[in-house]
Design a protein around this motif. Structure first.
Motif, PDB file in Angstrom:
ATOM      1  N   THR A 159     -41.208  39.844  55.664  1.00 46.87           N
ATOM      2  CA  THR A 159     -40.396  39.866  56.884  1.00 46.87           C
ATOM      3  C   THR A 159     -39.049  39.188  56.649  1.00 46.87           C
ATOM      4  O   THR A 159     -38.971  38.057  56.165  1.00 46.87           O
ATOM      5  N   ARG A 160     -37.972  39.911  56.985  1.00 44.10           N
ATOM      6  CA  ARG A 160     -36.630  39.333  56.926  1.00 44.10           C
ATOM      7  C   ARG A 160     -36.441  38.383  58.101  1.00 44.10           C
ATOM      8  O   ARG A 160     -36.760  38.727  59.233  1.00 44.10           O
ATOM      9  N   VAL A 161     -35.928  37.207  57.816  1.00 43.49           N
ATOM     10  CA  VAL A 161     -35.719  36.181  58.836  1.00 43.49           C
ATOM     11  C   VAL A 161     -34.224  36.053  59.097  1.00 43.49           C
ATOM     12  O   VAL A 161     -33.445  35.721  58.182  1.00 43.49           O
ATOM     13  N   LEU A 162     -33.824  36.320  60.336  1.00 44.60           N
ATOM     14  CA  LEU A 162     -32.431  36.186  60.744  1.00 44.60           C
ATOM     15  C   LEU A 162     -32.337  34.957  61.641  1.00 44.60           C
ATOM     16  O   LEU A 162     -32.766  34.974  62.797  1.00 44.60           O
ATOM     17  N   PRO A 163     -31.800  33.852  61.102  1.00 42.01           N
ATOM     18  CA  PRO A 163     -31.803  32.575  61.833  1.00 42.01           C
ATOM     19  C   PRO A 163     -30.565  32.376  62.698  1.00 42.01           C
ATOM     20  O   PRO A 163     -29.600  33.138  62.630  1.00 42.01           O
ATOM     21  N   GLY A 164     -30.608  31.300  63.475  1.00 39.22           N
ATOM     22  CA  GLY A 164     -29.493  30.973  64.358  1.00 39.22           C
ATOM     23  C   GLY A 164     -28.305  30.350  63.659  1.00 39.22           C
ATOM     24  O   GLY A 164     -27.218  30.256  64.254  1.00 39.22           O
ATOM     25  N   HIS A 165     -28.467  29.934  62.418  1.00 42.32           N
ATOM     26  CA  HIS A 165     -27.368  29.407  61.606  1.00 42.32           C
ATOM     27  C   HIS A 165     -27.680  29.708  60.149  1.00 42.32           C
ATOM     28  O   HIS A 165     -28.851  29.694  59.740  1.00 42.32           O
ATOM     29  N   THR A 194     -33.021  34.878  55.292  1.00 40.28           N
ATOM     30  CA  THR A 194     -34.043  34.518  54.316  1.00 40.28           C
ATOM     31  C   THR A 194     -35.248  35.418  54.550  1.00 40.28           C
ATOM     32  O   THR A 194     -35.133  36.470  55.172  1.00 40.28           O
ATOM     33  N   SER A 195     -36.403  35.037  54.042  1.00 39.08           N
ATOM     34  CA  SER A 195     -37.632  35.802  54.278  1.00 39.08           C
ATOM     35  C   SER A 195     -38.779  34.823  54.492  1.00 39.08           C
ATOM     36  O   SER A 195     -38.713  33.659  54.076  1.00 39.08           O
ATOM     37  N   ILE A 196     -39.832  35.310  55.114  1.00 42.72           N
ATOM     38  CA  ILE A 196     -41.001  34.459  55.337  1.00 42.72           C
ATOM     39  C   ILE A 196     -41.585  34.007  54.004  1.00 42.72           C
ATOM     40  O   ILE A 196     -41.901  32.819  53.810  1.00 42.72           O
ATOM     41  N   GLY A 197     -41.736  34.918  53.054  1.00 41.07           N
ATOM     42  CA  GLY A 197     -42.302  34.543  51.760  1.00 41.07           C
ATOM     43  C   GLY A 197     -41.485  33.498  51.038  1.00 41.07           C
ATOM     44  O   GLY A 197     -42.041  32.550  50.457  1.00 41.07           O
ATOM     45  N   ARG A 198     -40.182  33.635  51.074  1.00 38.95           N
ATOM     46  CA  ARG A 198     -39.315  32.669  50.390  1.00 38.95           C
ATOM     47  C   ARG A 198     -39.476  31.281  50.987  1.00 38.95           C
ATOM     48  O   ARG A 198     -39.563  30.282  50.264  1.00 38.95           O
ATOM     49  N   GLU A 199     -39.519  31.208  52.314  1.00 39.65           N
ATOM     50  CA  GLU A 199     -39.651  29.892  52.952  1.00 39.65           C
ATOM     51  C   GLU A 199     -41.039  29.296  52.719  1.00 39.65           C
ATOM     52  O   GLU A 199     -41.177  28.096  52.515  1.00 39.65           O
ATOM     53  N   LYS A 200     -42.066  30.109  52.730  1.00 34.79           N
ATOM     54  CA  LYS A 200     -43.407  29.595  52.456  1.00 34.79           C
ATOM     55  C   LYS A 200     -43.502  29.008  51.056  1.00 34.79           C
ATOM     56  O   LYS A 200     -44.193  28.018  50.813  1.00 34.79           O
TER      57      LYS A 200
END
Length: 212
Positions: free
Chosen positions: A185-191, A195-201
């Motif tokens: 899942t692509r993560v589009l943050p407020g700032h 990133t992606s869910i896998g990368r952050e995990k």
């Protein structure tokens, strides 16, 4: 389906326009100085159907009055826990900046599990409190997208030192709600950058997750 990001104002807030081929669109957050976003919507001949606020801190709502004037009648929605923040300069943190901002309340409120539809796409509302009590993420599994506000960033997480923040709850929201999504899942943050869910995990130094 298209998602266009705009980095607005002194806090470089990521605000998004989600649009579908038929011309309908959502505005996700309305930061300081939203003229560029408004002009782009008009130039693309899009029709805003909702303004969705991921939360009600000042850097995500400062342009709301301007957006409301530009697109008269477009409904504004936010999680019920922050419905009162729009009209309270202390709660939305604008008073702390020395420039109190208050505006009218939402047209309706969001809750965990709500489903929003834009064109053929379906988006699930996740309640992700911690940075603020009514933070939400918008997730479209079919598109592999999550707009997460200030809950999770590339290599970081939302601040939790504000009066209505809760650090342990923020961590729980990330672990139990966001890290439960597909790792692609692509993560589009407020700032900051996407990133992606896998990368952050794998690598987020504040909240690690179990890889599936």
């Amino acid at each position: 389906m298209s998602v266009r990001g705009f980095e607005l104002g002194p806090f470089q807030t990521n605000c998004y326009v989600v649009s579908e081929p038929g011309g309908g669109c959502w505005i996700v957050d309305a930061g300081f100085d939203p003229g560029e976003l408004i002009d782009w919507i008009r130039g693309a001949d899009l029709r805003p159907q909702l303004v969705i606020l991921t939360h009600a801190h000042i850097d995500h709502i400062a342009g709301l009055d301007e957006v409301r004037r530009a697109f008269a009648g477009v409904p504004v929605v936010i999680h019920a826990a922050e419905a009162g923040f729009l009209g309270d300069a202390r709660l939305n943190l604008s008073a702390a900046l020395g420039e109190p901002f208050e505006t009218g309340g939402p047209d309706r409120t969001l809750a965990e599990g709500d489903e929003l539809t834009l064109g053929d796409s379906r988006w699930r509302v996740l309640h992700t409190p911690g940075h603020s009590p009514g933070g939400v993420a918008l997730v479209c599994e079919a598109l592999g997208l999550a707009l997460v506000g200030d809950t999770l960033f590339a290599g970081s997480i939302g601040r939790h030192d504000f009066p209505t923040s809760d650090g342990p709850l923020l961590v729980r929201s990330i672990r139990e709600k966001l890290y439960a999504l597909d790792e692609r899942t692509r993560v589009l943050p407020g700032h900051g950058p996407e990133t992606s869910i896998g990368r952050e995990k794998r690598s987020n130094p504040f909240v690690r997750g179990e890889l599936r």
